[in-house]
Design a protein around this motif. Structure first.
Motif, PDB file in Angstrom:
ATOM      1  N   TYR A 191       0.857  -1.178   0.000  1.00 53.92           N
ATOM      2  CA  TYR A 191       0.000   0.000   0.000  1.00 53.92           C
ATOM      3  C   TYR A 191       0.893   1.228   0.000  1.00 53.92           C
ATOM      4  O   TYR A 191       2.071   1.140   0.364  1.00 53.92           O
ATOM      5  CB  TYR A 191      -0.954   0.009   1.222  1.00 53.92           C
ATOM      6  N   ILE A 201      -7.281  -0.510  -0.125  1.00 52.36           N
ATOM      7  CA  ILE A 201      -6.989   0.711   0.652  1.00 52.36           C
ATOM      8  C   ILE A 201      -7.322   2.000  -0.120  1.00 52.36           C
ATOM      9  O   ILE A 201      -8.095   2.831   0.371  1.00 52.36           O
ATOM     10  CB  ILE A 201      -5.545   0.664   1.200  1.00 52.36           C
ATOM     11  N   TRP A 226       0.263  -6.498   5.348  1.00 49.56           N
ATOM     12  CA  TRP A 226       0.450  -5.246   4.587  1.00 49.56           C
ATOM     13  C   TRP A 226       1.868  -4.707   4.718  1.00 49.56           C
ATOM     14  O   TRP A 226       2.429  -4.659   5.817  1.00 49.56           O
ATOM     15  CB  TRP A 226      -0.555  -4.196   5.078  1.00 49.56           C
ATOM     16  N   TYR A 228       4.373  -1.367   3.398  1.00 57.46           N
ATOM     17  CA  TYR A 228       4.437  -0.050   2.746  1.00 57.46           C
ATOM     18  C   TYR A 228       5.321  -0.164   1.498  1.00 57.46           C
ATOM     19  O   TYR A 228       6.401  -0.772   1.531  1.00 57.46           O
ATOM     20  CB  TYR A 228       4.998   0.987   3.720  1.00 57.46           C
ATOM     21  N   VAL A 262      -8.515  -2.994   8.763  1.00 55.58           N
ATOM     22  CA  VAL A 262      -7.906  -1.993   7.875  1.00 55.58           C
ATOM     23  C   VAL A 262      -8.921  -0.891   7.566  1.00 55.58           C
ATOM     24  O   VAL A 262      -8.632   0.308   7.682  1.00 55.58           O
ATOM     25  CB  VAL A 262      -7.413  -2.654   6.563  1.00 55.58           C
ATOM     26  N   THR A 265      -9.638   1.293  10.535  1.00 53.11           N
ATOM     27  CA  THR A 265      -8.511   2.210  10.784  1.00 53.11           C
ATOM     28  C   THR A 265      -8.604   3.417   9.853  1.00 53.11           C
ATOM     29  O   THR A 265      -8.446   4.567  10.276  1.00 53.11           O
ATOM     30  CB  THR A 265      -7.164   1.472  10.548  1.00 53.11           C
ATOM     31  N   LEU A 266      -8.861   3.149   8.565  1.00 53.08           N
ATOM     32  CA  LEU A 266      -8.967   4.251   7.598  1.00 53.08           C
ATOM     33  C   LEU A 266     -10.111   5.194   7.966  1.00 53.08           C
ATOM     34  O   LEU A 266      -9.966   6.426   7.904  1.00 53.08           O
ATOM     35  CB  LEU A 266      -9.177   3.692   6.187  1.00 53.08           C
ATOM     36  N   PHE A 317       2.736  -0.298  10.348  1.00 55.54           N
ATOM     37  CA  PHE A 317       1.475   0.007   9.661  1.00 55.54           C
ATOM     38  C   PHE A 317       1.013   1.417  10.027  1.00 55.54           C
ATOM     39  O   PHE A 317       0.540   2.161   9.176  1.00 55.54           O
ATOM     40  CB  PHE A 317       0.392  -1.028  10.000  1.00 55.54           C
ATOM     41  N   ILE A 321       0.486   3.879   6.973  1.00 60.87           N
ATOM     42  CA  ILE A 321      -0.886   4.253   6.597  1.00 60.87           C
ATOM     43  C   ILE A 321      -1.087   5.756   6.813  1.00 60.87           C
ATOM     44  O   ILE A 321      -1.835   6.401   6.074  1.00 60.87           O
ATOM     45  CB  ILE A 321      -1.948   3.388   7.350  1.00 60.87           C
ATOM     46  N   THR A 324       0.218   7.292   3.765  1.00 67.96           N
ATOM     47  CA  THR A 324      -0.655   6.966   2.627  1.00 67.96           C
ATOM     48  C   THR A 324      -1.900   7.848   2.623  1.00 67.96           C
ATOM     49  O   THR A 324      -2.260   8.441   1.592  1.00 67.96           O
ATOM     50  CB  THR A 324      -1.065   5.479   2.694  1.00 67.96           C
TER      51      THR A 324
END
Ligand code: NAD
Ligand code: TYD
Length: 362
Positions: A191, A201, A226, A228, A262, A265-266, A317, A321, A324
């Motif tokens: 990701y 994602i 996951w 990066y 996931v 979290t987003l 992560f 993230i 990201t």
């Protein structure tokens, strides 16, 4: 000036690799990409005036063209990313996966073999063909199974993973039969920036911001490991520099999470960074019919590459993230550009056809 030839360098991982490479190495890159729906030259906009980036629009199935590029540029290595990469697309149309992932890899191997065979001995010894592959070739794990190692037997379950497995086998055979100095990497889910918003994602970020449903296949308890993307790129550079020809290296993030974790979290991050007028992003979560043959769990044992080559991921992560989500919020124009007519047709094909989940899956 020495050079490397990269295939698929306008895609998600390939463009990150090209950008990272040119930021830290001197070699020229010959970037060969067919520019399918997944290839995007905007990703490489910052290299417009960089003479070390030579872009060639071409299909890896064109063996003569590949041979011509190898003869012209005499790269010290080929780093092969080009592929059809989306499992759902492979379910709706497997043909392109056979054409590019299997036949295309074969075509590139043939061009590489002919070129390599004619090199002087010293150049032969240092030449590398690095094939970028996936952990999905190993199939699926139960909740208590140990992670995939390099000796886990292949058991691909989707047309995508089957086509990548076939390519891995061809690469292996070119080393054992012809002595071509190959390297294969099998990596877990990546990701990061430039990730095409058909994958989980970036799709969730784009749909959340657009107020659209956040589709969860089945019960959302499928687990992925996951990593990066810049950690993957660093691992590939390390394998290229120090990997032993004929070997395979598993690359992973030591970061197993369920899809629902996931997505939640987003949603929490977006609630903080771009609060909605009312309610929470998680309110948009929608359970949809599961993917046919959906692999339940992937996990990578990345101890070999750490032990032998000293690579391990730098990002957690949480840090990855964070970068990201920040990138997507700062690059809404990039997202708008790729959400073009063709993308909308794909969304319709993949999601409108999904019935509501059968009882008991949620
Ligand atoms: P992507 O779909 O974003 O990019 C693929 C690129 O290949 C695109 O630029 C496309 O235009 C190009 N391409 C496709 N067919 C071609 C052809 N016939 N000739 C020349 N170019 C062609 O894919 P990605 O996510 O960047 O994945 C890159 C590689 O890494 C793939 O081999 C994939 O199997 C592997 N991989 C991906 C992940 C992941 O999480 N994305 C994980 C492990 C391994
Ligand atoms: P994806 O990003 O397509 O990667 P892969 O299938 O190669 O692992 O999907 C990651 C996980 O998210 C996978 O278990 C399928 C699931 N998923 C959803 O639940 N909803 C979606 O809309 C998508 C695209 C994926």
């Amino acid at each position: 000036m020495s050079s490397i030839l990269v295939t698929g360098g306008a895609g998600f991982i390939g463009s990150n690799f090209v950008l990272d490479w040119l930021a830290s190495q001197d070699d020229t890159i010959i970037n060969v990409d067919k520019l399918t729906y997944a290839g995007n030259l905007n990703n490489l906009h910052s290299l417009k005036t960089d003479a070390r980036h030579i872009f060639v629009k071409a299909d890896i199935n064109d063996t003569e063209r590949m041979a011509g590029l190898l003869a012209q540029h005499r790269p010290r290595a080929i780093v092969h990313f080009a592929a059809e990469s989306h499992v759902d697309r492979s379910i709706l149309g497997p043909g392109a996966f056979v054409t590019t992932n299997i036949n295309g890899t074969f075509s590139l191997l043939e061009a590489a073999r002919a070129h390599w065979s004619a090199l002087p001995a010293s150049e032969q010894a240092s030449f590398r063909f690095l094939h970028v592959s996936t952990d999905e070739v190993y199939g699926t794990l139960g909740p208590n199974d140990p992670p995939f190692t390099e000796s886990t037997h292949y058991a691909p379950n989707s047309p995508y993973s089957a086509s990548k497995a076939a390519a891995d086998h061809l690469v292996r055979s070119y080393h054992h039969t012809y002595g071509l100095p190959t390297l294969t990497t099998n990596c877990s889910n990546n990701y990061g920036p430039y990730h095409f918003p058909e994958k989980l994602i970036p799709l969730i970020i784009a749909n959340a911001l657009a107020g659209k449903p956040l589709p969860i296949y089945g019960d959302g308890q499928q687990v992925r490991d996951w990593l990066y993307v810049s950690d993957h790129c660093a691992a590939i550079r390390r394998v290229l520099r120090a990997g032993r020809p004929g070997e395979t290296y598993n690359i992973g993030g030591w970061n197993e999470m369920s899809n629902l974790e996931v997505v939640n979290t987003l949603c929490r991050m977006l609630d903080e960074l771009r609060p909605k007028a009312s309610g929470h992003y998680a309110d948009q979560i929608t359970y949809v019919k599961d993917r046919p043959g959906h692999d339940r769990r992937y996990a990578i044992d990345a101890r070999k590459i750490e032990r032998e080559l000293g690579w391990k991921p730098v990002e957690t992560f949480a840090s990855g993230i964070g970068k990201t989500v920040a990138w997507y919020l700062d690059h809404q124009d990039w997202v708008r550009d790729v959400l073009s007519g063709d993308y909308l047709k794909w969304v319709e094909k993949n999601y409108d056809a999904r019935e509501t989940p059968s009882e008991g899956t949620v």
